[in-house]
Write an enzyme that holds these catalytic residues in place. Structure first.
Site, PDB file in Angstrom:
ATOM      1  N   VAL A 124       0.838  -1.200   0.000  1.00 37.63           N
ATOM      2  CA  VAL A 124       0.000   0.000   0.000  1.00 37.63           C
ATOM      3  C   VAL A 124       0.871   1.248   0.000  1.00 37.63           C
ATOM      4  CG1 VAL A 124      -1.785   1.272   1.257  1.00 37.63           C
ATOM      5  CG2 VAL A 124      -1.887  -1.224   1.149  1.00 37.63           C
TER       6      VAL A 124
ATOM      7  N   GLU B  84       5.727   4.542   7.679  1.00 43.01           N
ATOM      8  CA  GLU B  84       6.071   3.660   8.790  1.00 43.01           C
ATOM      9  C   GLU B  84       5.609   2.264   8.407  1.00 43.01           C
ATOM     10  OE1 GLU B  84       7.910   4.484  11.187  1.00 43.01           O
ATOM     11  OE2 GLU B  84       7.902   6.655  10.906  1.00 43.01           O
TER      12      GLU B  84
ATOM     13  N   CYS C 210       4.536  -4.543  14.245  1.00 40.97           N
ATOM     14  CA  CYS C 210       5.551  -4.339  13.207  1.00 40.97           C
ATOM     15  C   CYS C 210       6.963  -4.457  13.750  1.00 40.97           C
ATOM     16  CB  CYS C 210       5.351  -2.979  12.532  1.00 40.97           C
ATOM     17  SG  CYS C 210       5.358  -1.585  13.675  1.00 40.97           S
TER      18      CYS C 210
END
Length: 473
Positions: free
Chosen positions: A192, A210, A244
């Site tokens: 994305v 990020e 993450c």
């Protein structure tokens, strides 16, 4: 419902009125955001539990307290952050005021992610407010309960002329990105992120990304195995591995692995009991689609499940799982896992571990567990990653004083604490001059003379005393 264009126009009108610029306005909005967090904790916890079955303990630490701490840090320090930074001058500018002035960018877009659906929207918002911007917030539609709660609460607590929440799926995000913003802050996947960059390029909009990546955890030499197992397990299985910065794979020798496995088994039994599926402290995978992806990765792995492996599609549950005998070519090593599955790869030396890490894309975080400070320093110096932490996992991102962000494929730009304020500020170089000394200034005007050039070269030099030449022999 207002169109995206009308929302952005309304915010841009407010920004151009300079209502967001005064320090008191910024502080008032930060205090209102703090009130939002403090007065709606029960609703926040309920939404996070609906979306991810987040235990209260994890939700408070990672979603509520991190945001509250960042707000308070900004409130305490903002009056210092907005002050001009005066810079060194040369002889030609001795009588001038030369400084860096920070000014807001304008109307910014913040696109959040589903794994920490509150934190990953509100932390960048703190920086956007502190820097004096207007902001459009786009929470993740995957975390539906939190998305709905943000859409309800933000207009109640923050200025509706300056801040707006836009809901919807991928199509809504794509339409939103067709508009011009002054900065885009995106948290999510690399796939994305490419679309975000392409949309931003149309308007030459700066972007903070990020992202994530496969964060390695290298265990080397002498270390406290029981403590290492607890810290590793906590960092990996926090939020059901949907972080993450979670350790994505472990690198260690076969000898370390053989003592680590029973220590991990004991730690997991202590954390979640003999049946983790029944533990209130074990979260769930966010959607059935994400659950299926993880089970497919596990099914295609050539490794052996040493711990866990149990699952339930109906509950979107996957047990804390450890897989051994994993090769670098394994399915589990081809993409970020983002779930409670931990592969262990064996290495023969510290150098081999460093080489394996460096063959891959730069990760968002890199962890080293070792009692040997030289080994930690060697890994720090010979690798690159967004963040680095020794003998623990994920805790480095909780300190507002440290920048948090990726490098290379794991992202660009950083935030948290003052770094968020800087991300959403333009650093404007300023020089304020008077009309005096014009007799000296005429030395720079045509017709040019060698004597004038010599004087100007001397007056504008930045060479240190004792330097005879800028040449390097």
């Amino acid at each position: 419902m207002e169109s995206h264009g009308k929302v952005i126009d309304r915010l841009r009108t407010a920004f151009r009125s300079r209502v967001t610029v005064p320090l008191e306005f910024r502080l008032s909005q930060l205090r209102s955001l703090l009130s939002l967090m403090e007065e709606n904790e029960a609703q926040i916890l309920e939404a996070l539990h609906k979306d991810l079955a987040k235990p209260k303990f994890e939700a408070v630490l990672s979603e509520i307290e991190m945001v509250v701490n960042d707000i308070c840090y900004a409130i305490d320090n903002l009056k210092y952050w907005v002050q001009p930074d005066y810079v060194g001058k040369n002889l030609a500018t001795k009588l001038d005021d030369c400084f860096v002035h920070r000014e807001p960018l304008g109307v910014v877009l913040i696109i959040g992610a589903w794994n920490y659906p509150l934190q990953l929207v509100l932390l960048p918002l703190v920086g956007a407010i502190a820097a004096g911007n207007c902001a459009v917030l786009k929470p993740s539609e995957i975390s539906q309960a939190t998305e709905a709660l943000l859409a309800e609460l933000i207009p109640k607590y923050l200025s509706q002329e300056c801040f707006s929440v836009v809901c919807g799926g991928a199509e809504a995000t794509a339409r939103l990105l067709e508009n011009r913003f002054d900065h885009i802050f995106y948290t999510g996947s690399q796939a994305v992120a490419r679309s975000v960059l392409q949309a931003a390029a149309v308007h030459l909009t700066p972007v903070t990304l990020e992202l994530g990546g496969k964060c390695p955890c290298l265990l080397y030499g002498q270390l406290d195995i029981p403590a290492a197992a607890k810290r590793l397990a906590w960092a990996k299985y926090f939020n059901a591995g949907q972080s993450c910065v979670a350790p994505d794979y472990v690198l260690c020798s076969r000898q370390v692995r053989d003592v680590l496995l029973p220590a991990l088994q004991q730690a997991l039994h202590h954390f979640y009991g003999p049946q983790p599926q029944r533990s209130v402290d074990m979260g769930r995978i966010v959607t059935e689609r994400h659950w299926s992806r993880l089970m497919d990765l596990l099914g295609r792995s050539g490794g052996r499940v040493a711990i866990g492996g149990e699952s339930s599609r109906e509950e979107r549950y996957i047990a804390p799982t450890v897989v051994v005998d994993v090769q670098e070519s394994d399915a589990l090593m081809q993409e970020e896992i983002f779930g409670p599955i931990l592969p262990i790869l064996t290495i023969e030396s510290l150098e081999e571990g460093i080489e394996l890490i460096n063959r891959r894309e730069k990760p968002l975080a890199l962890y080293v567990f070792s009692d040997e400070s030289k080994a930690v320093s060697t890994v720090l110096e010979k690798t690159s990653s967004g963040g680095f932490c020794s003998n623990d996992g994920i805790v480095h991102m909780t300190l507002p004083g440290l920048p948090f962000g990726g490098v290379g494929a794991s992202g660009m730009g950083s935030y948290h604490g003052r770094w968020s304020f800087e991300t959403f500020s333009h650093r404007r170089g300023c020089m304020l001059r008077g009309w005096g000394l014009e007799k000296i200034n005429v030395l720079r005007y045509p017709p040019y003379r060698d004597g004038s050039l010599s004087w100007l070269r001397w007056a504008t030099t930045t060479k240190k005393k004792g330097w005879s030449s800028c040449s390097v022999m």
